[in-house]
Design an enzyme around this catalytic site. Structure first.
Site, PDB file in Angstrom:
ATOM      1  N   LYS A 275      24.646  42.895 -90.402  1.00  0.00           N
ATOM      2  CA  LYS A 275      23.762  41.866 -89.852  1.00  0.00           C
ATOM      3  C   LYS A 275      24.551  40.620 -89.443  1.00  0.00           C
ATOM      4  CE  LYS A 275      20.860  39.947 -92.668  1.00  0.00           C
ATOM      5  NZ  LYS A 275      20.392  40.526 -93.895  1.00  0.00           N
TER       6      LYS A 275
ATOM      7  N   GLU B 289      20.662  29.857 -97.554  1.00  0.00           N
ATOM      8  CA  GLU B 289      21.907  30.620 -97.524  1.00  0.00           C
ATOM      9  C   GLU B 289      22.750  30.327 -98.763  1.00  0.00           C
ATOM     10  OE1 GLU B 289      23.719  32.603 -94.561  1.00  0.00           O
ATOM     11  OE2 GLU B 289      21.660  33.111 -95.058  1.00  0.00           O
ATOM     12  N   ARG B 290      23.535  31.306 -99.167  1.00  0.00           N
ATOM     13  CA  ARG B 290      24.539  31.063-100.210  1.00  0.00           C
ATOM     14  C   ARG B 290      25.681  30.253 -99.584  1.00  0.00           C
ATOM     15  NH1 ARG B 290      22.867  36.150 -99.951  1.00  0.00           N
ATOM     16  NH2 ARG B 290      21.795  37.086-101.740  1.00  0.00           N
TER      17      ARG B 290
END
Length: 457
Positions: A153, A179-180
């Protein structure tokens, strides 16, 4: 105009004002260095407002003074935001100097009026064969990308950014919702190494930040994209990862404010929240914002309210298959599950439509024959079916493609394939041309001319 903190319950802060109370969406500040940022969500009475924190509330206490800025959250706009990594407030988080010579714009903007919408449907050519052929994106449209971890992805998003910047002379805005920090750092480094960072903007609301921050970060990114569309008259590619986390953050905010939840615990304003964001993504006479959104489907249940409301806004669905990724077919787009509203003869043309249908029918028939081949062997098929299997395997391999962003992994130079070469290559494969070449000659190549050269070698 100042007020006093009445109560602090997690991210929810109640404040009392002696004079006029601030408007909804007004930004409030507290603390010596104004480190606490609050957004007004509702009026409890004539003097009290309930706000949600956009920054951590550790250290915020009852009795502290709150200042009303009189303005809503603003995003930086201008050419100097290119190549930078920002947070929801427009502050730089890339360890570089603060932004210079930028203007600030309210993140709460109305969508373009119907009279400004472009009525011309046009394909947004990505240069990726399988997407352009089977699920073409709409210029100014919204596409959803469905895929789990490890199916490519992020690589596909990175390639789309690369192709947009390098070959469309457009700009890319990446919006990371929840998001990380590791993912953001990796993407920043990859884009820098690929040489496309100077034409893109990254906006992050990380997963360790308050829910209101994750809920509003998409507005900041979209406001920057609107600047390039409306004032610079450039095409913008807006990548959102992940739109489900936007809905999830909205659900958290709604729960914190004490709203009655709707079905499956989602906020009662789910449809409105998503529409206010999605309707701003559109193509106008001056430029376009084309959006690609990663979509997580909870428990693979496509009747989940989050998935249902998201589907209603999408013009194309790109489904990434773990099975295809394990077989080495990259990009791992599932040709039988992916679809697009642009796949119509009056939009893409009769030729494109017929070639795409023929490819899908060939691959669908091959999928049906796989079980027979696995159990009885290829020899038990009729001659026509054997030829169809070989044809489908060549097409399957031809729809793979080397990416510019993975050159250091594959050792193969990235290829950008125009739509004419894709259609011509599929037509020749459907007509069984080049069937004397081995199947491996069609794997990870660009146009069919590369296949001919590889076959000769």
């Amino acid at each position: 105009m100042s007020g006093t903190v009445l109560s602090v319950r997690g991210s929810v802060v109640d404040t009392i004002f002696s004079d006029d109370i601030p408007k909804i969406h007004s930004l409030l500040t507290a603390g010596v260095s104004k480190q606490f940022m609050l957004e007004v969500q509702s009026h409890l009475n004539q003097k009290t407002v309930r706000s949600i924190a956009l920054s951590p509330t550790q250290g915020l206490a009852r009795g502290m003074t709150v200042e009303n800025t009189g303005e809503s959250l603003k995003a930086p706009i201008g050419k100097n935001v290119l190549g930078r990594m920002l947070n929801i407030f427009g502050d730089t988080i890339d360890n570089k100097p603060a932004l210079q010579d930028v203007r600030w714009k309210n993140v709460f903007q109305d969508p373009p009026t119907l009279t400004k919408h472009s009525t011309h449907s046009e394909i947004f050519v990505t240069g990726i064969k399988i997407i352009d052929l089977l699920c073409p994106l709409e210029r100014g449209g919204k596409a959803g990308m469905f895929g789990g971890a490890g199916v490519g992805k992020t690589v596909l998003l990175s390639e789309l950014i690369h192709n947009t910047v390098k070959h469309h002379e457009g700009v890319s805005i990446f919006c990371g919702i929840g998001e990380r920090c590791r993912e953001g750092e990796e993407l920043y480094r990859e884009m820098n190494d690929a040489g496309v960072l100077q034409n893109m903007v990254m906006v992050f609301g990380q997963m360790n930040e308050p829910p209101a921050c994750r809920f509003r970060v998409a507005n900041t990114a979209l406001t920057i994209a609107e600047y390039f569309r409306d004032e610079e008259h450039r095409d913008a590619l807006l990548l959102i990862d992940n739109i489900f986390r936007f809905i999830q953050a909205g659900s958290e905010v709604s729960g914190l404010l004490g709203h009655m939840p709707s079905r499956l615990g989602y906020q009662p304003t789910l449809g409105t929240d998503l529409s206010w964001l999605e309707e701003r993504i559109a193509s106008t006479d001056t430029g376009s914002i084309t959006s690609l959104q990663a979509v997580y489907v909870p428990a693979d249940d496509f009747t989940d309210p989050a998935a249902v409301h998201t589907f209603s806004h999408l013009s194309a669905s790109i489904v990434l298959s773990r099975k295809r990724a394990s077989e080495g077919f990259f990009p791992a787009v599932d040709p039988l599950q992916s679809n697009s509203s642009m796949s119509s003869p009056n939009i893409v043309g009769e030729r494109h439509y017929n070639v795409a249908r023929a490819v899908v029918e060939t691959l669908a028939r091959y999928n049906d024959l796989k079980d027979i081949v696995a159990m009885l062997g290829l020899e038990q098929l009729s001659r026509a079916d054997r030829e169809l299997v070989f044809r489908a395997r060549r097409i399957e391999r031809f729809l793979t493609q080397p990416f510019f962003t993975t050159e250091h992994f594959t050792g193969k130079k990235g290829k950008l394939v125009n739509l004419e070469d894709t259609l011509q290559g599929c037509e020749r494969l459907l007509a069984d041309e080049l069937k004397q070449l081995p199947e491996d000659a069609f794997y990870l190549v660009g146009p069919l001319s590369d296949v001919s050269e590889g076959g000769k070698k």
